[in-house]
Design an enzyme around this catalytic site. Structure first.
Site, PDB file in Angstrom:
ATOM      1  N   ASN A  16    -120.894  72.375 -25.744  1.00  0.00           N
ATOM      2  CA  ASN A  16    -121.834  73.043 -25.723  1.00  0.00           C
ATOM      3  C   ASN A  16    -121.872  74.074 -26.586  1.00  0.00           C
ATOM      4  O   ASN A  16    -123.545  74.626 -26.793  1.00  0.00           O
ATOM      5  CB  ASN A  16    -121.353  74.141 -24.068  1.00  0.00           C
ATOM      6  CG  ASN A  16    -121.277  72.949 -23.198  1.00  0.00           C
ATOM      7  OD1 ASN A  16    -122.760  73.123 -22.486  1.00  0.00           O
ATOM      8  ND2 ASN A  16    -120.053  72.388 -22.420  1.00  0.00           N
ATOM      9  N   MET A  89    -111.302  78.677 -22.264  1.00  0.00           N
ATOM     10  CA  MET A  89    -110.285  78.276 -20.531  1.00  0.00           C
ATOM     11  C   MET A  89    -108.757  79.256 -21.035  1.00  0.00           C
ATOM     12  O   MET A  89    -108.115  79.030 -20.653  1.00  0.00           O
ATOM     13  CB  MET A  89    -109.786  77.174 -20.843  1.00  0.00           C
ATOM     14  CG  MET A  89    -110.218  75.502 -21.527  1.00  0.00           C
ATOM     15  SD  MET A  89    -111.463  76.258 -19.791  1.00  0.00           S
ATOM     16  CE  MET A  89    -111.187  74.690 -18.937  1.00  0.00           C
ATOM     17  N   ARG A  90    -109.753  80.608 -21.086  1.00  0.00           N
ATOM     18  CA  ARG A  90    -108.655  81.780 -20.651  1.00  0.00           C
ATOM     19  C   ARG A  90    -108.989  82.505 -19.955  1.00  0.00           C
ATOM     20  O   ARG A  90    -109.846  83.334 -19.806  1.00  0.00           O
ATOM     21  CB  ARG A  90    -108.161  82.330 -22.425  1.00  0.00           C
ATOM     22  CG  ARG A  90    -106.752  81.800 -22.851  1.00  0.00           C
ATOM     23  CD  ARG A  90    -107.027  82.678 -23.888  1.00  0.00           C
ATOM     24  NE  ARG A  90    -105.522  83.808 -23.452  1.00  0.00           N
ATOM     25  CZ  ARG A  90    -104.853  84.343 -24.061  1.00  0.00           C
ATOM     26  NH1 ARG A  90    -104.437  84.453 -25.595  1.00  0.00           N
ATOM     27  NH2 ARG A  90    -103.839  85.205 -23.314  1.00  0.00           N
ATOM     28  N   ILE A  91    -107.845  83.653 -19.258  1.00  0.00           N
ATOM     29  CA  ILE A  91    -108.660  84.926 -18.414  1.00  0.00           C
ATOM     30  C   ILE A  91    -108.585  85.548 -19.236  1.00  0.00           C
ATOM     31  O   ILE A  91    -107.852  85.686 -20.550  1.00  0.00           O
ATOM     32  CB  ILE A  91    -107.281  85.122 -17.218  1.00  0.00           C
ATOM     33  CG1 ILE A  91    -106.811  84.123 -16.443  1.00  0.00           C
ATOM     34  CG2 ILE A  91    -107.638  85.824 -16.537  1.00  0.00           C
ATOM     35  CD1 ILE A  91    -107.849  83.254 -15.786  1.00  0.00           C
ATOM     36  N   ASN A 106    -121.128  82.227 -18.391  1.00  0.00           N
ATOM     37  CA  ASN A 106    -120.419  80.962 -18.115  1.00  0.00           C
ATOM     38  C   ASN A 106    -120.923  79.537 -18.118  1.00  0.00           C
ATOM     39  O   ASN A 106    -121.540  79.553 -16.761  1.00  0.00           O
ATOM     40  CB  ASN A 106    -119.549  81.504 -17.310  1.00  0.00           C
ATOM     41  CG  ASN A 106    -118.340  80.182 -17.873  1.00  0.00           C
ATOM     42  OD1 ASN A 106    -117.583  79.377 -17.910  1.00  0.00           O
ATOM     43  ND2 ASN A 106    -117.766  79.966 -16.283  1.00  0.00           N
ATOM     44  N   HIS A 108    -120.155  75.659 -16.503  1.00  0.00           N
ATOM     45  CA  HIS A 108    -119.267  75.339 -15.815  1.00  0.00           C
ATOM     46  C   HIS A 108    -119.610  74.048 -14.966  1.00  0.00           C
ATOM     47  O   HIS A 108    -120.707  74.517 -14.330  1.00  0.00           O
ATOM     48  CB  HIS A 108    -118.460  76.460 -14.423  1.00  0.00           C
ATOM     49  CG  HIS A 108    -117.509  75.898 -13.715  1.00  0.00           C
ATOM     50  ND1 HIS A 108    -115.747  75.608 -13.826  1.00  0.00           N
ATOM     51  CD2 HIS A 108    -117.508  75.084 -12.691  1.00  0.00           C
ATOM     52  CE1 HIS A 108    -115.199  75.290 -13.092  1.00  0.00           C
ATOM     53  NE2 HIS A 108    -116.582  74.917 -11.620  1.00  0.00           N
ATOM     54  N   GLU A 142    -113.554  87.564 -10.806  1.00  0.00           N
ATOM     55  CA  GLU A 142    -112.887  86.616  -9.997  1.00  0.00           C
ATOM     56  C   GLU A 142    -113.331  85.147 -11.134  1.00  0.00           C
ATOM     57  O   GLU A 142    -114.544  85.090 -11.569  1.00  0.00           O
ATOM     58  CB  GLU A 142    -113.135  87.009  -8.573  1.00  0.00           C
ATOM     59  CG  GLU A 142    -112.386  85.889  -8.428  1.00  0.00           C
ATOM     60  CD  GLU A 142    -113.435  85.948  -6.592  1.00  0.00           C
ATOM     61  OE1 GLU A 142    -113.126  84.857  -5.996  1.00  0.00           O
ATOM     62  OE2 GLU A 142    -113.698  86.563  -5.624  1.00  0.00           O
ATOM     63  N   GLU A 171    -124.212  65.772 -20.186  1.00  0.00           N
ATOM     64  CA  GLU A 171    -125.386  65.771 -19.996  1.00  0.00           C
ATOM     65  C   GLU A 171    -125.537  66.942 -19.725  1.00  0.00           C
ATOM     66  O   GLU A 171    -127.328  67.269 -20.509  1.00  0.00           O
ATOM     67  CB  GLU A 171    -125.799  63.835 -19.937  1.00  0.00           C
ATOM     68  CG  GLU A 171    -125.393  62.877 -21.090  1.00  0.00           C
ATOM     69  CD  GLU A 171    -126.281  61.415 -20.414  1.00  0.00           C
ATOM     70  OE1 GLU A 171    -127.250  62.009 -20.280  1.00  0.00           O
ATOM     71  OE2 GLU A 171    -125.393  60.964 -21.076  1.00  0.00           O
TER      72      GLU A 171
HETATM   73  C1  GAR Z   1    -117.316  72.143 -20.445  1.00  0.00           C
HETATM   74  O1  GAR Z   1    -116.982  70.804 -19.315  1.00  0.00           O
HETATM   75  C2  GAR Z   1    -117.643  73.210 -19.167  1.00  0.00           C
HETATM   76  O2  GAR Z   1    -118.773  72.979 -18.864  1.00  0.00           O
HETATM   77  C3  GAR Z   1    -115.706  73.330 -18.733  1.00  0.00           C
HETATM   78  O3  GAR Z   1    -114.915  72.949 -20.245  1.00  0.00           O
HETATM   79  C4  GAR Z   1    -115.882  71.583 -20.397  1.00  0.00           C
HETATM   80  C5  GAR Z   1    -115.807  72.570 -22.393  1.00  0.00           C
HETATM   81  O4  GAR Z   1    -116.396  71.518 -22.934  1.00  0.00           O
HETATM   82  N1  GAR Z   1    -115.975  74.629 -18.393  1.00  0.00           N
HETATM   83  C6  GAR Z   1    -114.801  74.969 -17.381  1.00  0.00           C
HETATM   84  O5  GAR Z   1    -114.180  74.285 -16.234  1.00  0.00           O
HETATM   85  C7  GAR Z   1    -114.779  76.773 -16.821  1.00  0.00           C
HETATM   86  N2  GAR Z   1    -114.459  76.876 -16.091  1.00  0.00           N
HETATM   87  P1  GAR Z   1    -116.936  72.020 -24.488  1.00  0.00           P
HETATM   88  O6  GAR Z   1    -115.975  72.738 -25.097  1.00  0.00           O
HETATM   89  O7  GAR Z   1    -117.398  70.635 -24.776  1.00  0.00           O
HETATM   90  O8  GAR Z   1    -118.241  72.819 -24.150  1.00  0.00           O
END
Ligand code: GAR
Length: 221
Positions: A16, A89-91, A106, A108, A142, A171
């Site tokens: 991303n 991926m951290r709080i 963000n 998701h 949250e 994608e």
């Molecule tokens: C992505 O699918 C993103 O939506 C998800 O982690 C992946 C990161 O991919 N995020 C979460 O789950 C957040 N709760 P990337 O490092 O290739 O962008």
């Protein structure tokens, strides 16, 4: 026109992040990535920042408050106006979240509020939903909550496993994140209460993202 300065926080692959960097390669795109911060040393995504000559830092702290202090200082020093969590991926520390209220977004991999947290795609398959997708939203304390800016949809197909569904959603993520950031940078996104209104939003019936991408929306008129 000065472009909106983005600070992108990653933990891993950074696809991303790569999509945001690619979007800002267009001089008419209204935002640019000014800083990348990873909480993991060796995160593959850092290579995207390196290749594009974007300042980047690794802050592998155990305590959310230490991360918040150092990340906050770096973001301010770089003049960052919008923080984009991209597979971070951290709080996050609650004060940090509050200090970037309405200036942190963000992405998701589900249609929130369904399936927040880890393994959203696995949760979608287990629930037997027929459609899933991704959501860009403003960040609140949250996990995976906050006013929704844009969503993209994909079908969940017979026989899909987590990997297949994740790839299909990813994608759309790569189109949705640059689109949502563009809408913010153009000043078209207003938060009222818990929801977002987008000025001049396009939502043709068959669009995959809502608001629709202008480039694709033209096909439907
Ligand atoms: C992505 O699918 C993103 O939506 C998800 O982690 C992946 C990161 O991919 N995020 C979460 O789950 C957040 N709760 P990337 O490092 O290739 O962008």
């Amino acid at each position: 026109m000065p472009r909106l300065k983005l600070g992108v926080l990653i933990s891993g692959r950074g696809s991303n992040l790569a999509a945001l960097i690619a979007a800002s390669a267009d001089p008419f795109y209204p935002a640019e990535v000014a800083l990348v911060i990873s909480n993991r040393d060796g995160a593959a995504g850092l290579a995207h920042a390196e290749r594009a000559n974007i300042p980047h830092a690794v802050l592998p702290h155990r305590e959310p408050s230490d991360f918040a202090r150092e990340a906050g200082a770096l973001l301010r020093r770089s003049g960052v106006e919008l923080v984009c969590l991209a597979g971070f991926m951290r709080i996050l520390d609650a004060h940090f979240v509050e200090s970037w209220r309405d200036r942190m977004v963000n992405i998701h991999p589900s249609l929130l509020p369904a399936f927040p947290g880890l393994h959203a795609q696995r949760q979608a398959i287990a629930a037997g939903v027929r459609f899933s997708g991704c959501t860009v939203h403003f960040v609140r304390a949250e996990v995976d909550s906050g006013p929704i800016i844009a969503q993209g949809i994909v079908p969940v197909c017979e026989g899909d496993d987590e990997e297949a569904l994740s790839a299909r959603i990813l994608e759309v993520e790569h189109r949705l994140y640059p689109l949502a950031v563009k809408l913010i940078a153009e000043g078209r996104v207003k938060i009222a209460g818990g929801t977002v209104a987008v000025a001049g939003a396009l939502a043709p019936e068959l669009a995959v993202t809502n608001p629709a991408e202008e480039r694709l929306a033209r096909r439907f008129f």
